[in-house]
Design an enzyme around this catalytic site. Structure first.
Site, short mmCIF file in Angstrom:
data_model
loop_
_atom_site.label_atom_id
_atom_site.label_comp_id
_atom_site.label_asym_id
_atom_site.label_seq_id
_atom_site.Cartn_x
_atom_site.Cartn_y
_atom_site.Cartn_z
N GLU A 152 43.58 43.29 41.50
CA GLU A 152 43.22 41.89 41.69
C GLU A 152 44.44 40.98 41.59
OE1 GLU A 152 40.04 38.58 40.03
OE2 GLU A 152 40.62 40.24 38.72
N GLU A 248 32.23 35.76 39.78
CA GLU A 248 32.89 35.75 38.47
C GLU A 248 33.25 34.29 38.19
OE1 GLU A 248 36.23 38.42 36.34
OE2 GLU A 248 37.02 36.99 37.81
#
Length: 271
Positions: A152, A248
């Site tokens: 990420e 998220e």
């Protein structure tokens, strides 16, 4: 594409995931709202009752698309770039446990903050060399267990290693021959800071796009900021991406309200 929501399985200081001890009731509510899955942010896999969680998920027909590892860094400061070799080894041992957990759920493992940052009195070249060495071992873990790993890119204010998609793709190249199960997790919040355009950043990922996190420009639920999620989803469709889109987000004003608002906005683009 399928939509999931990130929740923490254990208490955490990390603000962008929600924790509530009433795990089953939250899973039930997410299923009622129409989510397809629940992404699990996990600090210590060994402390989870995997059988009980599987039962909850099966009961509500939800899947686990991904296992997050960031709390290992946030709570315990374990990382792949710590100057102390024993700490780097502890971080790898913990990620091995996440890989085993991901295997149980047929999920992928996210490598975000656990990669660490450049520490004082350590050169960037040295920190990056430690990162590459660790990621080669993680890639081998993934191959051995048939699990995928997603790196990420995270914005510059949280780490100084791997801030954008080109950085992630370069790291994958550095991993070399065993990187076939390593890809990119694209997060719209971080991309809003680091990529020239969110849509361009997505397209640069190409076939290495393994997973997508959504959060608005202020890290609240979609619709609370200025990110154009219609264009995000249109770009994913144009890329023929058929994986997961996972929220998220800051649990503001509280988790279930954020989940409701996320679903309300995303349903318009992901009918």
């Amino acid at each position: 594409m399928k939509l999931s929501f990130v929740i923490s399985t254990q208490p955490t200081q990390f603000q962008a995931v929600a924790f509530d001890p009433n795990l089953e009731s939250n899973i039930a509510r997410l299923a009622q709202l129409g989510y397809d899955g629940v992404e699990l942010a996990v600090r210590e896999p060994s402390k989870l009752d995997v059988t009980a969680i599987k039962h909850m998920l099966d009961k509500h027909k939800l899947q686990v698309p991904a296992i997050g590892t960031g709390q290992v860094f946030v709570e315990e400061h374990l990382s792949f770039t710590d100057p102390d070799a024993s700490i780097r080894e502890q971080a790898l041992t913990r990620v091995q446990a996440h890989v085993e957990l991901a295997h149980e759920f047929n999920a992928l493992v996210i490598i975000g903050l656990i990669r660490g940052k450049v520490q004082p009195n350590v050169s960037r070249d040295q920190a990056y060399a430690w990162l590459v060495e660790s990621m080669k071992r993680v890639a081998q873990m993934a191959l051995d267990r048939g699990v995928r790993v997603a790196i990420e890119p995270i914005n510059r204010y949280e780490t100084d290693l791997v801030n954008n998609v080109p950085d992630a793709l370069t790291l994958i190249e550095e991993i070399g021959a065993n990187a076939e199960r390593v890809g990119v997790l694209f997060d719209t919040f971080h991309a809003n800071i680091e990529e020239p355009r969110i849509e361009t950043g997505l397209m640069v990922c190409r076939s290495r796009l393994f997973h997508v996190h959504i959060a608005d420009s202020n890290r609240w639920y979609p619709g609370a900021g200025h990110t154009d999620f219609g264009r995000v989803i249109a770009t994913l469709r144009a890329m023929k991406y058929n994986g997961w889109v996972s929220a998220e987000i800051l649990p503001k004003p509280e988790m279930l309200h954020a989940a409701e608002q996320t679903m309300r906005v995303m349903q318009a683009f992901m009918p």
